[in-house]
Design a protein around this motif. Structure first.
Motif, PDB file in Angstrom:
ATOM      1  N   GLN A 291      44.586  38.614  25.490  1.00 32.68           N
ATOM      2  CA  GLN A 291      45.182  39.918  25.170  1.00 32.68           C
ATOM      3  C   GLN A 291      45.075  40.895  26.349  1.00 32.68           C
ATOM      4  O   GLN A 291      44.118  40.829  27.125  1.00 32.68           O
ATOM      5  N   ARG A 293      45.520  45.095  26.694  1.00 36.99           N
ATOM      6  CA  ARG A 293      45.780  46.351  25.985  1.00 36.99           C
ATOM      7  C   ARG A 293      46.652  47.233  26.862  1.00 36.99           C
ATOM      8  O   ARG A 293      46.370  47.409  28.057  1.00 36.99           O
ATOM      9  N   TYR A 294      47.716  47.767  26.293  1.00 38.49           N
ATOM     10  CA  TYR A 294      48.689  48.578  27.034  1.00 38.49           C
ATOM     11  C   TYR A 294      48.799  49.914  26.318  1.00 38.49           C
ATOM     12  O   TYR A 294      49.207  49.973  25.153  1.00 38.49           O
ATOM     13  N   GLU A 295      48.408  50.962  27.007  1.00 41.93           N
ATOM     14  CA  GLU A 295      48.366  52.292  26.380  1.00 41.93           C
ATOM     15  C   GLU A 295      49.275  53.236  27.164  1.00 41.93           C
ATOM     16  O   GLU A 295      48.976  53.561  28.316  1.00 41.93           O
ATOM     17  N   GLN A 299      51.755  57.533  23.010  1.00 40.23           N
ATOM     18  CA  GLN A 299      52.247  56.511  22.066  1.00 40.23           C
ATOM     19  C   GLN A 299      51.064  55.717  21.512  1.00 40.23           C
ATOM     20  O   GLN A 299      49.998  55.673  22.132  1.00 40.23           O
ATOM     21  N   ALA A 301      48.633  52.662  20.963  1.00 40.86           N
ATOM     22  CA  ALA A 301      48.260  51.569  21.881  1.00 40.86           C
ATOM     23  C   ALA A 301      48.891  50.262  21.412  1.00 40.86           C
ATOM     24  O   ALA A 301      49.053  50.024  20.212  1.00 40.86           O
ATOM     25  N   GLN A 302      49.251  49.395  22.370  1.00 46.10           N
ATOM     26  CA  GLN A 302      49.805  48.076  22.035  1.00 46.10           C
ATOM     27  C   GLN A 302      48.874  46.990  22.563  1.00 46.10           C
ATOM     28  O   GLN A 302      48.261  47.162  23.619  1.00 46.10           O
ATOM     29  N   ILE A 303      48.825  45.873  21.843  1.00 49.48           N
ATOM     30  CA  ILE A 303      48.094  44.705  22.324  1.00 49.48           C
ATOM     31  C   ILE A 303      49.140  43.653  22.691  1.00 49.48           C
ATOM     32  O   ILE A 303      49.859  43.151  21.807  1.00 49.48           O
ATOM     33  N   LEU A 304      49.237  43.328  23.969  1.00 49.33           N
ATOM     34  CA  LEU A 304      50.160  42.278  24.408  1.00 49.33           C
ATOM     35  C   LEU A 304      49.428  40.944  24.305  1.00 49.33           C
ATOM     36  O   LEU A 304      48.259  40.842  24.706  1.00 49.33           O
ATOM     37  N   TYR A 310      58.010  38.614  25.285  1.00 48.22           N
ATOM     38  CA  TYR A 310      58.140  39.943  25.882  1.00 48.22           C
ATOM     39  C   TYR A 310      57.362  40.090  27.186  1.00 48.22           C
ATOM     40  O   TYR A 310      57.438  41.116  27.862  1.00 48.22           O
TER      41      TYR A 310
END
Ligand code: NAD
Length: 388
Positions: A291, A293-295, A299, A301-304, A310
């Motif tokens: 994983q 983490r993209y913050e 917005q 936070a997203q976990i890629l 994607y």
């Protein structure tokens, strides 16, 4: 996607120095090198104890004749054979890396060496010149860098997804040596002995791992100056540190920080890197390597996740199984060993490897240089030093 088909025409004839029975890191070298049929284990000087090393080698299906008492004998005897070794991995305590790597290069062998490559920048540069002159590859096993999400981070930064990079916050801070465990552990004892471990303990042993990951994610970032404070909380470890903080200024105005520690009680590995840009941040932990983490500011936070469409295409090429199925450190090392093999074959043909990156001699030199600068700063009273 990797599916086990061959990467090299013939597996590279390969040996190990060290990594014997009971060693911490020997098995992952063999597992990574052998998994994708890039290498074939044909010889070894696996142990400081020749009898134990031979017994071990035989149990690995190595011809008893090719289980050698020491690396010097191995290089000499293998050079006489038509089917002699072409590459060697060095997985011995730190104090031997320089002499073994130098001897291997002089014997015309490609090398995969454990970190730290050696003790001084001068020695590291000497090995770099030698490898270049002989057109040989030196890989250095900063193994965590082989995780695919590190490549995803590299591409996100390159493509401007984070904006302008401002801060790089790194740590490798475990708690396994919070007490003087070296009193009862051979493989920790040498780590706190400067004669064997070199000028540092945790800076070199753990700090250089996230440092190298930062070099992969941010290949253009150059350290301008740094300040390091180091401590020996277990007093008997002095002058070697079991904890260190390093602050860095890069030449483009960004700043960085590395916490290196083995006394972070209660922590498993605690290895993480957080890259903070003007628009967004990413964070990666080696304890959940699939994983990222993209913050994005403002917005949720997203976990890629590894293996998902994607991601950037470069982050998908080394997948061995679809997303959701966890891959781990053994896969990351295999990815690097595949790149080492491809680089070795390309070098033998007089070609350069294509654009793909791997921790090579430059990474080895940089790790040693960083430790040397940290120690210089710390031992002068934690002062800022120009990066040399
Ligand atoms: P260890 O003490 O557990 O094992 C060392 C092995 O080398 C033993 O089998 C020993 O018998 C053998 N050995 C020692 N001197 C030798 C010699 N002159 N010739 C042949 N064999 C010899 O050590 P370890 O924890 O496996 O560490 C080995 C190296 O790997 C160190 O440099 C360490 O920094 C590095 N390491 C790297 C990682 C990583 O993530 N890349 C992780 C752990 C260790």
């Amino acid at each position: 996607m990797i599916n086990g088909e061959k990467n090299v025409e013939q597996p590279i004839r390969w040996a190990m120095v060290g990594g014997g029975r009971g060693s911490q890191i020997g098995y992952i070298h063999r597992s990574a090198a052998l998994r994708d049929h890039n290498f074939e284990l044909v010889a070894g000087a696996f142990d400081i104890n020749p009898e134990r090393g031979k017994d071990f080698g035989v149990n690995l299906h190595v011809d008893p004749e090719r289980c050698y008492p020491d690396y010097k004998t191995m290089f000499k005897e293998e050079a006489k054979r038509e089917d002699g070794i072409q590459a060697v991995s060095v997985a011995t305590p730190n104090g031997t890396h320089y002499e073994i790597t130098k001897a291997a290069l002089n014997a015309g062998l490609h090398v995969v060496c454990e970190k730290p490559l050696c003790f001084t920048t001068e020695e590291a540069l000497e090995l770099q010149v030698l490898a270049k002159a002989k057109n040989l590859v030196v890989g250095v096993t900063y193994g965590y860098a082989g995780h695919q999400m590190i490549d995803q981070a590299r591409r996100m930064i390159e493509n401007g997804d984070l904006g302008e990079i401002r801060i790089v916050k790194m740590q490798f801070a475990h708690g396994f040596h919070s007490a003087a465990v070296e009193e009862n552990s051979e493989s920790t004892k040498w780590r706190v002995d400067p004669k064997v471990a070199g000028p540092s303990y945790v800076l070199g042993d753990v700090g250089t791992h996230p440092l190298y990951i930062s070099e992969v994610m941010l290949p253009n970032l150059k350290i301008k100056k740094l300040m390091c404070s180091r401590q020996s909380f277990v007093k008997s470890r002095a002058p070697l540190e079991d904890n260190a903080f390093t602050i860095m200024e890069y030449d483009n105005g960004a700043v960085g920080y590395v916490w290196s520690s083995c006394v972070n009680a209660g922590s498993m590995h605690g290895q993480t890197i957080r890259v903070i840009g003007s628009k967004a941040s990413i964070e990666w932990w080696d304890e959940h390597p699939n994983q990222l983490r993209y913050e994005v500011q403002g917005q949720p936070a997203q976990i890629l996740d590894r293996g998902m469409d994607y991601l950037y295409p470069q982050a998908l090429t080394d997948d061995r199984i679809g997303g959701g199925h966890p891959e781990g450190l053994f896969e990351a090392w295999s990815n690097l060993y595949t790149r080492f093999a491809k680089a070795m074959v390309a070098a033998d043909r007089g070609e350069m490897l294509d654009a793909s990156w791997y921790p090579g001699i430059e990474a080895g030199v940089e790790g040693v240089r960083w430790v040397e600068n940290c120690v210089r700063s710390a031992d002068n009273g934690a002062v800022w030093v120009e990066y040399q």
